[in-house]
Design a protein around this motif. Sequence first.
Motif, PDB file in Angstrom:
ATOM      1  N   CYS A  51      -4.378  80.691 -10.260  1.00 20.60           N
ATOM      2  CA  CYS A  51      -5.004  81.329  -9.116  1.00 20.60           C
ATOM      3  C   CYS A  51      -5.327  82.792  -9.404  1.00 20.60           C
ATOM      4  O   CYS A  51      -6.384  83.293  -9.016  1.00 20.60           O
ATOM      5  CB  CYS A  51      -4.101  81.212  -7.895  1.00 20.60           C
ATOM      6  N   GLU A  64     -10.304  94.084  -5.060  1.00 22.14           N
ATOM      7  CA  GLU A  64     -10.540  92.651  -5.290  1.00 22.14           C
ATOM      8  C   GLU A  64      -9.270  91.981  -5.822  1.00 22.14           C
ATOM      9  O   GLU A  64      -8.939  90.860  -5.442  1.00 22.14           O
ATOM     10  CB  GLU A  64     -11.690  92.451  -6.274  1.00 22.14           C
ATOM     11  N   LYS A  67      -6.836  91.538  -2.958  1.00 23.67           N
ATOM     12  CA  LYS A  67      -7.253  90.436  -2.081  1.00 23.67           C
ATOM     13  C   LYS A  67      -6.949  89.086  -2.731  1.00 23.67           C
ATOM     14  O   LYS A  67      -6.511  88.149  -2.065  1.00 23.67           O
ATOM     15  CB  LYS A  67      -8.736  90.556  -1.756  1.00 23.67           C
ATOM     16  N   LEU A  68      -7.191  88.994  -4.036  1.00 24.75           N
ATOM     17  CA  LEU A  68      -6.904  87.749  -4.750  1.00 24.75           C
ATOM     18  C   LEU A  68      -5.410  87.455  -4.741  1.00 24.75           C
ATOM     19  O   LEU A  68      -4.988  86.308  -4.513  1.00 24.75           O
ATOM     20  CB  LEU A  68      -7.419  87.832  -6.180  1.00 24.75           C
ATOM     21  N   GLU A  70      -3.188  88.469  -2.510  1.00 26.03           N
ATOM     22  CA  GLU A  70      -2.825  88.074  -1.138  1.00 26.03           C
ATOM     23  C   GLU A  70      -3.230  86.633  -0.866  1.00 26.03           C
ATOM     24  O   GLU A  70      -2.466  85.852  -0.298  1.00 26.03           O
ATOM     25  CB  GLU A  70      -3.478  89.007  -0.126  1.00 26.03           C
ATOM     26  N   TYR A  71      -4.451  86.270  -1.285  1.00 25.62           N
ATOM     27  CA  TYR A  71      -4.915  84.898  -1.077  1.00 25.62           C
ATOM     28  C   TYR A  71      -4.015  83.896  -1.806  1.00 25.62           C
ATOM     29  O   TYR A  71      -3.601  82.882  -1.235  1.00 25.62           O
ATOM     30  CB  TYR A  71      -6.360  84.746  -1.564  1.00 25.62           C
ATOM     31  N   CYS A  72      -3.716  84.178  -3.065  1.00 23.49           N
ATOM     32  CA  CYS A  72      -2.898  83.247  -3.854  1.00 23.49           C
ATOM     33  C   CYS A  72      -1.504  83.081  -3.248  1.00 23.49           C
ATOM     34  O   CYS A  72      -0.980  81.967  -3.190  1.00 23.49           O
ATOM     35  CB  CYS A  72      -2.789  83.733  -5.292  1.00 23.49           C
ATOM     36  N   GLU A  74      -0.646  83.563  -0.107  1.00 22.76           N
ATOM     37  CA  GLU A  74      -0.731  82.833   1.161  1.00 22.76           C
ATOM     38  C   GLU A  74      -0.990  81.351   0.921  1.00 22.76           C
ATOM     39  O   GLU A  74      -0.422  80.495   1.582  1.00 22.76           O
ATOM     40  CB  GLU A  74      -1.851  83.421   2.024  1.00 22.76           C
ATOM     41  N   GLU A  75      -1.868  81.061  -0.018  1.00 24.35           N
ATOM     42  CA  GLU A  75      -2.274  79.679  -0.263  1.00 24.35           C
ATOM     43  C   GLU A  75      -1.219  78.880  -1.035  1.00 24.35           C
ATOM     44  O   GLU A  75      -0.936  77.735  -0.713  1.00 24.35           O
ATOM     45  CB  GLU A  75      -3.596  79.666  -1.019  1.00 24.35           C
TER      46      GLU A  75
END
Length: 83
Positions: A51, A64, A67-68, A70-72, A74-75
């Motif tokens: 990820c 960026e 954000k990546l 945080e996304y990883c 959370e996901e």
Amino acid sequence: MKNLRITLAVIFLSIVFLFSLKTYRDFVITNDLKNEEKIKLKKSAEILNECFDLENKSKRTINEALKLIEYCLEEFGSEKKLN
């Protein structure tokens, strides 16, 4: 008198055997739990590494990248989603 010694020896050996058996069982259970934990950690590390896309990290700005991350997290960050 001889029968009493034999009886006590058998009882003592039985107690030692049962204690050894319980110790061995606890040892095996502990090793199994450690192995399961290692497998979970390896699996989560592999997923998060994919990820994060570490090969292209120099092409991203700091925002960026954050954000990546945080996304990883959370996901894929929770144990429920890994199973």
